[in-house]
Design a protein around this motif. Sequence first.
Motif, PDB file in Angstrom:
ATOM      1  N   ASP A 181     -48.361   7.508 -12.909  1.00  0.00           N
ATOM      2  CA  ASP A 181     -49.197   7.818 -11.753  1.00  0.00           C
ATOM      3  C   ASP A 181     -48.316   8.167 -10.557  1.00  0.00           C
ATOM      4  O   ASP A 181     -47.158   7.753 -10.480  1.00  0.00           O
ATOM      5  CB  ASP A 181     -50.080   6.617 -11.413  1.00  0.00           C
ATOM      6  CG  ASP A 181     -51.261   7.006 -10.533  1.00  0.00           C
ATOM      7  OD1 ASP A 181     -51.476   8.218 -10.343  1.00  0.00           O
ATOM      8  OD2 ASP A 181     -51.960   6.099 -10.037  1.00  0.00           O
ATOM      9  N   LYS A 182     -48.890   8.914  -9.634  1.00  0.00           N
ATOM     10  CA  LYS A 182     -48.156   9.334  -8.447  1.00  0.00           C
ATOM     11  C   LYS A 182     -48.993   9.036  -7.206  1.00  0.00           C
ATOM     12  O   LYS A 182     -50.159   9.415  -7.126  1.00  0.00           O
ATOM     13  CB  LYS A 182     -47.847  10.837  -8.511  1.00  0.00           C
ATOM     14  CG  LYS A 182     -47.136  11.389  -7.275  1.00  0.00           C
ATOM     15  CD  LYS A 182     -46.913  12.891  -7.428  1.00  0.00           C
ATOM     16  CE  LYS A 182     -46.238  13.496  -6.203  1.00  0.00           C
ATOM     17  NZ  LYS A 182     -46.049  14.963  -6.347  1.00  0.00           N
ATOM     18  N   VAL A 183     -48.400   8.328  -6.278  1.00  0.00           N
ATOM     19  CA  VAL A 183     -49.059   8.007  -5.019  1.00  0.00           C
ATOM     20  C   VAL A 183     -48.219   8.595  -3.890  1.00  0.00           C
ATOM     21  O   VAL A 183     -46.998   8.410  -3.859  1.00  0.00           O
ATOM     22  CB  VAL A 183     -49.209   6.483  -4.829  1.00  0.00           C
ATOM     23  CG1 VAL A 183     -49.862   6.174  -3.493  1.00  0.00           C
ATOM     24  CG2 VAL A 183     -50.020   5.885  -5.971  1.00  0.00           C
ATOM     25  N   THR A 184     -48.873   9.285  -2.983  1.00  0.00           N
ATOM     26  CA  THR A 184     -48.147   9.896  -1.873  1.00  0.00           C
ATOM     27  C   THR A 184     -48.609   9.324  -0.533  1.00  0.00           C
ATOM     28  O   THR A 184     -49.757   8.917  -0.377  1.00  0.00           O
ATOM     29  CB  THR A 184     -48.353  11.420  -1.855  1.00  0.00           C
ATOM     30  OG1 THR A 184     -49.759  11.700  -1.743  1.00  0.00           O
ATOM     31  CG2 THR A 184     -47.838  12.052  -3.131  1.00  0.00           C
ATOM     32  N   ASP A 185     -47.682   9.283   0.399  1.00  0.00           N
ATOM     33  CA  ASP A 185     -47.973   8.863   1.769  1.00  0.00           C
ATOM     34  C   ASP A 185     -48.664   7.510   1.828  1.00  0.00           C
ATOM     35  O   ASP A 185     -49.685   7.321   2.495  1.00  0.00           O
ATOM     36  CB  ASP A 185     -48.844   9.917   2.482  1.00  0.00           C
ATOM     37  CG  ASP A 185     -48.165  11.270   2.543  1.00  0.00           C
ATOM     38  OD1 ASP A 185     -46.933  11.283   2.678  1.00  0.00           O
ATOM     39  OD2 ASP A 185     -48.857  12.283   2.425  1.00  0.00           O
ATOM     40  N   LYS A 186     -48.088   6.532   1.134  1.00  0.00           N
ATOM     41  CA  LYS A 186     -48.645   5.187   1.155  1.00  0.00           C
ATOM     42  C   LYS A 186     -48.115   4.420   2.359  1.00  0.00           C
ATOM     43  O   LYS A 186     -46.913   4.401   2.615  1.00  0.00           O
ATOM     44  CB  LYS A 186     -48.286   4.438  -0.129  1.00  0.00           C
ATOM     45  CG  LYS A 186     -48.811   3.007  -0.170  1.00  0.00           C
ATOM     46  CD  LYS A 186     -48.407   2.308  -1.441  1.00  0.00           C
ATOM     47  CE  LYS A 186     -48.911   0.865  -1.458  1.00  0.00           C
ATOM     48  NZ  LYS A 186     -48.488   0.154  -2.687  1.00  0.00           N
ATOM     49  N   THR A 187     -49.004   3.797   3.095  1.00  0.00           N
ATOM     50  CA  THR A 187     -48.610   2.977   4.236  1.00  0.00           C
ATOM     51  C   THR A 187     -49.333   1.645   4.189  1.00  0.00           C
ATOM     52  O   THR A 187     -50.446   1.542   3.689  1.00  0.00           O
ATOM     53  CB  THR A 187     -48.937   3.669   5.571  1.00  0.00           C
ATOM     54  OG1 THR A 187     -50.349   3.894   5.652  1.00  0.00           O
ATOM     55  CG2 THR A 187     -48.193   4.988   5.697  1.00  0.00           C
ATOM     56  N   GLU A 188     -48.699   0.627   4.721  1.00  0.00           N
ATOM     57  CA  GLU A 188     -49.288  -0.706   4.788  1.00  0.00           C
ATOM     58  C   GLU A 188     -48.862  -1.380   6.078  1.00  0.00           C
ATOM     59  O   GLU A 188     -47.664  -1.478   6.371  1.00  0.00           O
ATOM     60  CB  GLU A 188     -48.860  -1.542   3.577  1.00  0.00           C
ATOM     61  CG  GLU A 188     -49.539  -2.900   3.523  1.00  0.00           C
ATOM     62  CD  GLU A 188     -49.195  -3.652   2.250  1.00  0.00           C
ATOM     63  OE1 GLU A 188     -49.726  -4.756   2.058  1.00  0.00           O
ATOM     64  OE2 GLU A 188     -48.382  -3.130   1.458  1.00  0.00           O
ATOM     65  N   VAL A 189     -49.835  -1.818   6.857  1.00  0.00           N
ATOM     66  CA  VAL A 189     -49.560  -2.475   8.133  1.00  0.00           C
ATOM     67  C   VAL A 189     -49.540  -3.978   7.924  1.00  0.00           C
ATOM     68  O   VAL A 189     -50.470  -4.558   7.354  1.00  0.00           O
ATOM     69  CB  VAL A 189     -50.620  -2.104   9.189  1.00  0.00           C
ATOM     70  CG1 VAL A 189     -50.331  -2.811  10.500  1.00  0.00           C
ATOM     71  CG2 VAL A 189     -50.652  -0.593   9.396  1.00  0.00           C
ATOM     72  N   LEU A 190     -48.474  -4.638   8.399  1.00  0.00           N
ATOM     73  CA  LEU A 190     -48.299  -6.071   8.213  1.00  0.00           C
ATOM     74  C   LEU A 190     -48.041  -6.766   9.546  1.00  0.00           C
ATOM     75  O   LEU A 190     -47.816  -6.115  10.571  1.00  0.00           O
ATOM     76  CB  LEU A 190     -47.127  -6.334   7.251  1.00  0.00           C
ATOM     77  CG  LEU A 190     -47.187  -5.638   5.885  1.00  0.00           C
ATOM     78  CD1 LEU A 190     -45.863  -5.793   5.152  1.00  0.00           C
ATOM     79  CD2 LEU A 190     -48.325  -6.189   5.050  1.00  0.00           C
ATOM     80  N   ASN A 191     -48.075  -8.092   9.498  1.00  0.00           N
ATOM     81  CA  ASN A 191     -47.756  -8.916  10.674  1.00  0.00           C
ATOM     82  C   ASN A 191     -48.535  -8.495  11.911  1.00  0.00           C
ATOM     83  O   ASN A 191     -47.965  -8.287  12.989  1.00  0.00           O
ATOM     84  CB  ASN A 191     -46.255  -8.887  10.971  1.00  0.00           C
ATOM     85  CG  ASN A 191     -45.430  -9.468   9.840  1.00  0.00           C
ATOM     86  OD1 ASN A 191     -45.937 -10.238   9.024  1.00  0.00           O
ATOM     87  ND2 ASN A 191     -44.156  -9.094   9.783  1.00  0.00           N
ATOM     88  N   ALA A 192     -49.849  -8.403  11.750  1.00  0.00           N
ATOM     89  CA  ALA A 192     -50.729  -8.079  12.888  1.00  0.00           C
ATOM     90  C   ALA A 192     -50.283  -6.818  13.619  1.00  0.00           C
ATOM     91  O   ALA A 192     -50.306  -6.745  14.850  1.00  0.00           O
ATOM     92  CB  ALA A 192     -50.806  -9.256  13.845  1.00  0.00           C
ATOM     93  N   GLY A 193     -49.873  -5.825  12.829  1.00  0.00           N
ATOM     94  CA  GLY A 193     -49.487  -4.549  13.438  1.00  0.00           C
ATOM     95  C   GLY A 193     -48.061  -4.481  13.922  1.00  0.00           C
ATOM     96  O   GLY A 193     -47.644  -3.462  14.495  1.00  0.00           O
ATOM     97  N   GLN A 194     -47.261  -5.535  13.709  1.00  0.00           N
ATOM     98  CA  GLN A 194     -45.874  -5.536  14.163  1.00  0.00           C
ATOM     99  C   GLN A 194     -44.920  -4.902  13.150  1.00  0.00           C
ATOM    100  O   GLN A 194     -43.754  -4.686  13.455  1.00  0.00           O
ATOM    101  CB  GLN A 194     -45.410  -6.987  14.443  1.00  0.00           C
ATOM    102  CG  GLN A 194     -46.252  -7.701  15.492  1.00  0.00           C
ATOM    103  CD  GLN A 194     -46.260  -6.955  16.807  1.00  0.00           C
ATOM    104  OE1 GLN A 194     -45.220  -6.703  17.418  1.00  0.00           O
ATOM    105  NE2 GLN A 194     -47.460  -6.583  17.261  1.00  0.00           N
TER     106      GLN A 194
END
Length: 270
Positions: A110-123
């Motif tokens: 499988d291929k996933v592009t432009d993956k982002t994950e926000v952590l630590n309350a946006g920090q």
Amino acid sequence: MRVSRGFPAVFILSVSSALCASLVFGSPAMADDETSIKDLIDFNVPSDTVEASRLSAIHENGVAVGVQGGMIARAKIIIADVQKQSASLDRAFDFSPFVSGDGYLPPVIDKVTDKTEVLNAGQRIEYAGVIYKTVTPARFIRVIPTWRDYLFAGIGDKRLHVDKPSETVRPKNDEEKKVWKEAVEQGWVLGEKQADQIFKENTKKLKKDYIGMSRFIYLKRRGMVESPVVAQTQDRVAVNSDEIDIGTGVREIAKPAVMQKDQGQWGAGR
């Protein structure tokens, strides 16, 4: 029998019997309950309760046969429409070039592009441009799959049939026939939707597997993934009293396909 705290055995048995009755039948009857054993022996269900139960059973069976009939009818339409495109589907989804010399289909990547994950309350934000992940390992096959094996799974089985209800729940009067008709119509619509949903999922899996295997070939050619390692025992001759097997052996995937960690082995482009 040992009885604690000095209570008489008869008292203990009486309490135990009362508790058992409470567990089975609910709370003990109040003092003003005049129910007698004859009342229980002569107990019967009110006619309106019997009628409601029968109508419920008729409705349930009507929905069930409606679902089966609707699904089968819709499946036949889907299959007929898809068969009209068989020539183009044969060209678009040919799995034969994917089969290795050892007889296995490659893994699905499988291929996933432009993956982002926000952590630590946006920090903190973690991102990745492209992620390749093996979702289905390589597997040996005896017959090369076709698009039909994917698209018709669950809807192309000739053993699908409608389970006719027993005589006891078939409608006998106008009211029951009305309930039955509405139930069958309701079930029929649900069955059609079910066939459409199965076909939708089958189409999704066909595309995912085909593209995923193509992606493996792409990455392999660029040195970004290593092919599975196949182990094979030496062919031998097995002789039994009524049979001779020549060239008997075992072939298995001893090491699955893995991503190439040494980026120096990668070719140009991704």
